[in-house]
Design a protein around this motif. Structure first.
Motif, PDB file in Angstrom:
ATOM      1  N   ALA A   1      27.441 144.045  99.786  1.00  0.00           N
ATOM      2  CA  ALA A   1      28.765 143.455  99.985  1.00  0.00           C
ATOM      3  C   ALA A   1      29.173 142.735  98.707  1.00  0.00           C
ATOM      4  N   LEU A   2      30.462 142.555  98.501  1.00  0.00           N
ATOM      5  CA  LEU A   2      30.969 141.926  97.282  1.00  0.00           C
ATOM      6  C   LEU A   2      31.824 140.712  97.634  1.00  0.00           C
TER       7      LEU A   2
ATOM      8  N   GLN B   1      34.609 143.136  99.776  1.00  0.00           N
ATOM      9  CA  GLN B   1      34.143 144.362 100.414  1.00  0.00           C
ATOM     10  C   GLN B   1      32.954 144.032 101.294  1.00  0.00           C
ATOM     11  N   GLY B   2      33.036 144.417 102.566  1.00  0.00           N
ATOM     12  CA  GLY B   2      31.911 144.213 103.464  1.00  0.00           C
ATOM     13  C   GLY B   2      30.749 145.132 103.114  1.00  0.00           C
ATOM     14  N   PHE B   3      29.662 144.993 103.820  1.00  0.00           N
ATOM     15  CA  PHE B   3      28.457 145.767 103.514  1.00  0.00           C
ATOM     16  C   PHE B   3      28.726 147.265 103.599  1.00  0.00           C
ATOM     17  N   THR B   4      28.372 147.947 102.525  1.00  0.00           N
ATOM     18  CA  THR B   4      28.562 149.388 102.442  1.00  0.00           C
ATOM     19  C   THR B   4      27.551 149.971 101.465  1.00  0.00           C
ATOM     20  N   GLN B   5      27.268 151.249 101.612  1.00  0.00           N
ATOM     21  CA  GLN B   5      26.432 151.957 100.650  1.00  0.00           C
ATOM     22  C   GLN B   5      27.280 152.800  99.711  1.00  0.00           C
ATOM     23  N   SER B   6      28.593 152.663  99.812  1.00  0.00           N
ATOM     24  CA  SER B   6      29.513 153.436  98.979  1.00  0.00           C
ATOM     25  C   SER B   6      29.764 152.725  97.649  1.00  0.00           C
ATOM     26  N   SER B   7      29.279 153.326  96.574  1.00  0.00           N
ATOM     27  CA  SER B   7      29.521 152.768  95.243  1.00  0.00           C
ATOM     28  C   SER B   7      31.015 152.769  94.919  1.00  0.00           C
TER      29      SER B   7
ATOM     30  N   PRO C   1      20.089 141.376 110.113  1.00  0.00           N
ATOM     31  CA  PRO C   1      18.637 141.197 110.165  1.00  0.00           C
ATOM     32  C   PRO C   1      17.968 141.433 108.824  1.00  0.00           C
ATOM     33  N   GLY C   2      16.826 140.794 108.645  1.00  0.00           N
ATOM     34  CA  GLY C   2      16.022 141.024 107.448  1.00  0.00           C
ATOM     35  C   GLY C   2      16.479 140.217 106.248  1.00  0.00           C
ATOM     36  N   ARG C   3      15.818 140.460 105.144  1.00  0.00           N
ATOM     37  CA  ARG C   3      16.069 139.742 103.896  1.00  0.00           C
ATOM     38  C   ARG C   3      17.356 140.233 103.238  1.00  0.00           C
ATOM     39  N   LYS C   4      18.124 139.283 102.708  1.00  0.00           N
ATOM     40  CA  LYS C   4      19.308 139.589 101.925  1.00  0.00           C
ATOM     41  C   LYS C   4      19.151 138.979 100.529  1.00  0.00           C
ATOM     42  N   ASN C   5      19.515 139.723  99.502  1.00  0.00           N
ATOM     43  CA  ASN C   5      19.465 139.222  98.131  1.00  0.00           C
ATOM     44  C   ASN C   5      20.866 138.843  97.671  1.00  0.00           C
ATOM     45  N   LEU C   6      21.058 137.603  97.251  1.00  0.00           N
ATOM     46  CA  LEU C   6      22.338 137.148  96.710  1.00  0.00           C
ATOM     47  C   LEU C   6      22.254 137.172  95.189  1.00  0.00           C
ATOM     48  N   ILE C   7      22.931 138.133  94.579  1.00  0.00           N
ATOM     49  CA  ILE C   7      23.002 138.220  93.114  1.00  0.00           C
ATOM     50  C   ILE C   7      24.221 137.404  92.687  1.00  0.00           C
ATOM     51  N   TRP C   8      23.967 136.263  92.055  1.00  0.00           N
ATOM     52  CA  TRP C   8      25.014 135.278  91.768  1.00  0.00           C
ATOM     53  C   TRP C   8      25.318 135.277  90.274  1.00  0.00           C
TER      54      TRP C   8
END
Length: 257
Positions: free
Chosen positions: A30-31, A42-48, A132-139
């Motif tokens: 997500a962005l 942008q919500g969670f997506t696998q679309s580049s 669910p599960g781990r989320k990585n926040l790239i800041w």
């Protein structure tokens, strides 16, 4: 955008677009953008393609410029005050009093950015906690103002500790409980500074360059502490931001394996 100067934002955005364009379709992404408020672009997506389109839609109006006063800005403003006094024939205020007043304004600006950043990260943690599960926040940021490291007082050199320790620890606790690992990336890239440039022999106060170097050290300390307390990793003094973002994403992928 809240904590990054205008020129650095351009470079950071270019690197982010390169990362999103070449992002492997392994996990949803997500962005978010932090400006005057936090926005989910942008919500969670696998679309580049969807993520790139969202990143390109960001309108950078430089609306937070008034909250990013630098040491150079302070000295320039003090000089302008002195020049104006000469032009008008009025007695100028002392340089020390002018700088003191300007630094009080700078402290207020920093406080606004810190509290806005804390509130936004709390909101982000609550928004994604249900996934669910781990989320990585790239800041990506040019400054990480929620500092709780040491800062030297210019005159007395007494070791003081900045405020917000409690708020920051509460935030890292919330991030951890939401299974969010923070990966702060400094968009300044490689910077040169050394201990000798800071602790010059025989100097009483700190020069502009020395104060900037101390601020950089404090930023790096803060980045590392937030990353450590949430299970992430901090990156600074490196130019290839795209590679750092891919590395942060890869660590999250390996976590699931």
């Amino acid at each position: 955008m809240l904590n990054t100067e205008f020129m650095d934002r351009t470079y950071g955005r270019q690197q982010m677009l390169k990362f999103l364009s070449s992002m492997p379709s392994v996990q949803p992404v997500a962005l978010f953008a932090l400006g005057s408020k936090l926005q989910m672009l942008q919500g969670f997506t696998q679309s580049s393609d969807a993520l790139v389109a969202a990143a390109k839609s960001i309108l950078d109006k430089n609306e937070n410029a008034h909250l990013l006063t630098s040491e150079r800005d302070l000295e320039d403003a003090a000089q302008m005050d002195a020049d104006l006094a000469v032009m008008t024939g009025l007695a100028p205020a002392s340089p020390a009093s002018v700088l003191q007043s300007l630094r009080a304004e700078q402290a207020f600006q920093t406080d606004v950015r810190i509290r806005s950043t804390l509130i936004s990260l709390q909101a982000l943690a609550q928004m994604v906690a249900g996934y669910p599960g781990r989320k990585n926040l790239i800041w990506l940021s040019g400054d990480f103002p929620v500092a709780f490291g040491p800062e030297f007082d210019k005159d007395s050199r007494q070791l003081n500790y900045l405020l917000y320790q409690r708020e920051v620890h509460e935030l890292t606790g919330l991030l951890s409980s939401s299974q969010i690992a923070v990966y702060p990336i400094d968009v300044h890239g490689l910077q040169m500074h050394s201990l000798s440039s800071v602790m010059g022999p025989g100097s009483i106060g700190f020069s502009q360059e020395q104060r900037q170097t101390l601020a950089r050290w404090n930023t790096e300390f803060t980045m590392s502490e937030i990353a450590k307390e949430t299970g992430g990793e901090a990156f600074y003094n490196q130019n290839d931001l795209r590679a750092l973002m891919l590395r942060s994403l890869d660590e999250g992928t390996n976590y699931y394996r």
